[in-house]
Enzyme design. Structure first.
Site, PDB file in Angstrom:
ATOM      1  N   ALA A  74     -41.995 -49.261  45.574  1.00 35.47           N
ATOM      2  CA  ALA A  74     -42.583 -47.964  45.946  1.00 35.47           C
ATOM      3  C   ALA A  74     -44.086 -48.094  46.098  1.00 35.47           C
ATOM      4  CB  ALA A  74     -42.268 -46.902  44.893  1.00 35.47           C
ATOM      5  N   THR A 115     -39.408 -39.620  41.371  1.00 37.98           N
ATOM      6  CA  THR A 115     -40.506 -39.210  40.490  1.00 37.98           C
ATOM      7  C   THR A 115     -40.526 -37.717  40.195  1.00 37.98           C
ATOM      8  OG1 THR A 115     -42.936 -39.107  40.382  1.00 37.98           O
ATOM      9  CG2 THR A 115     -41.956 -39.002  42.545  1.00 37.98           C
ATOM     10  N   ASP A 116     -41.173 -37.375  39.091  1.00 37.68           N
ATOM     11  CA  ASP A 116     -41.413 -35.973  38.745  1.00 37.68           C
ATOM     12  C   ASP A 116     -42.392 -35.305  39.713  1.00 37.68           C
ATOM     13  OD1 ASP A 116     -43.381 -37.728  37.751  1.00 37.68           O
ATOM     14  OD2 ASP A 116     -44.016 -36.306  36.227  1.00 37.68           O
ATOM     15  N   TYR A 139     -48.317 -38.655  47.797  1.00 35.63           N
ATOM     16  CA  TYR A 139     -47.381 -39.463  47.023  1.00 35.63           C
ATOM     17  C   TYR A 139     -46.087 -38.702  46.775  1.00 35.63           C
ATOM     18  CZ  TYR A 139     -45.161 -41.512  42.914  1.00 35.63           C
ATOM     19  OH  TYR A 139     -44.237 -42.032  42.027  1.00 35.63           O
TER      20      TYR A 139
END
Length: 316
Positions: A74, A115-116, A139
């Site tokens: 990533a 991801t959070d 992101y």
């Protein structure tokens, strides 16, 4: 056989270590096979199942079907992503699409790490897997789009959303704090963002647990002891702020005599810290679904942090 993509990263290396320890057959790639290049991925997947290729990689010269792909690669530089949108998109969207296409073509199941940061942080209670996505920066946007690409491309997937990841072998918040605490008389750490730290060893464990549960159940995913495809949240238990995380890091560094310096750790606001990108103010993830599916006992974040800092591999 498991194909670990992004094996040189903090999580990928941990997944490889865990698979080796549990004697699960795997093959690992990093920059040697560019996930942004569909043809490179496809060619590698085809070579993997040839006798000569596996023999040269000490796999006993037998054909081995790729049954699982674990994508740990990533673009994770949150602030740099704002200026490097194309680079973030290439790794977090385009490469993910390529991996999903290759997984589908060779009949492999995919485990992908998200991801959070797909959430905006306005919630007052932990986000579950059905919570509405609304990422704040490039992101988070690219990671969210990567999730979408998987869901559009294939059905046999597990997307694991995690948060505040740290582990061995690469710089992370814990090692950065340790370096600063040993060298500075005082530091400032953001206190108005809340989430949950996650140890890579624990995330690697749940990845392999999903694989073992699914393999044991065979093709019948509706079997009682199986786990259904889809999105799952995983982090350690509990929640804290970055400042609270830093204080616990300092306490444990002192406990295990990792630092000698007396550094004052001051709280500050996100605005005062001067971050170049807005981050979720609250990104705690609900773990109810993954606990129910795997029956795993997830450690509290403080317990995992202590395991990390007292480990002989810990360095900064």
């Amino acid at each position: 056989m498991i194909w670990v993509i992004g094996s040189s990263g903090m999580l990928g290396a941990e997944v490889c270590r865990a698979a080796q320890k549990e004697r699960l057959p795997f093959i690992a790639t990093a920059s040697d096979v560019d996930a942004r290049d569909y043809n490179a991925l496809k060619t590698f997947a085809e070579k993997c199942e040839t006798k000569n290729y596996l023999s040269s990689h000490k796999a006993q010269g037998q054909r081995a079907k790729i049954e699982w792909i674990v994508n740990c690669s990533a673009y994770t530089a949150v602030e740099k992503a704002e200026k490097e949108k194309a680079a973030a998109t290439a790794l977090n969207v385009d490469a993910v699409r390529n991996i999903a296409l290759v997984a589908r073509s060779c009949g492999a199941k995919l485990i992908h790490i998200s991801t959070d940061y797909v959430f905006d942080g306005t919630a007052q209670s932990p986000y579950d897997e059905n919570s509405k996505k609304n990422p704040l920066g490039i992101y988070g946007i690219t990671k969210s789009l990567g999730e979408d690409e998987i869901q559009k491309t294939m059905t046999q997937f597990f997307i694991l959303r995690t948060s505040w990841l740290y582990g061995f072998g690469r710089p992370n918040f814990v090692t950065t704090m340790a370096t600063l605490m040993e060298s500075k008389p005082e530091i400032k750490v953001v206190s108005d963002q809340r989430g949950t730290p996650t140890f890579t060893a624990d995330l690697a464990s749940v990845i392999l647990k999903i694989i073992k549960i699914s393999d044991k159940a065979g093709t019948d995913i509706f079997r009682k002891n199986s786990i259904s495809y889809g999105i799952y949240n995983f982090s350690n238990l509990g929640e804290t702020s970055w400042h609270g995380f830093a204080l616990e890091i300092q306490r444990l560094l002192k406990k295990y005599k990792r630092i000698k310096n007396e550094c004052v750790v001051n709280p500050c606001s996100s605005q005062e810290f001067g971050s170049k990108v807005e981050r979720p103010a609250y990104s705690v993830l609900s773990k109810e679904k993954i606990i129910s599916a795997t029956k795993m006992k997830i450690p509290k974040w403080q317990e995992s942090l202590e395991r990390f800092i007292k480990d002989s591999r810990f360095e900064f």
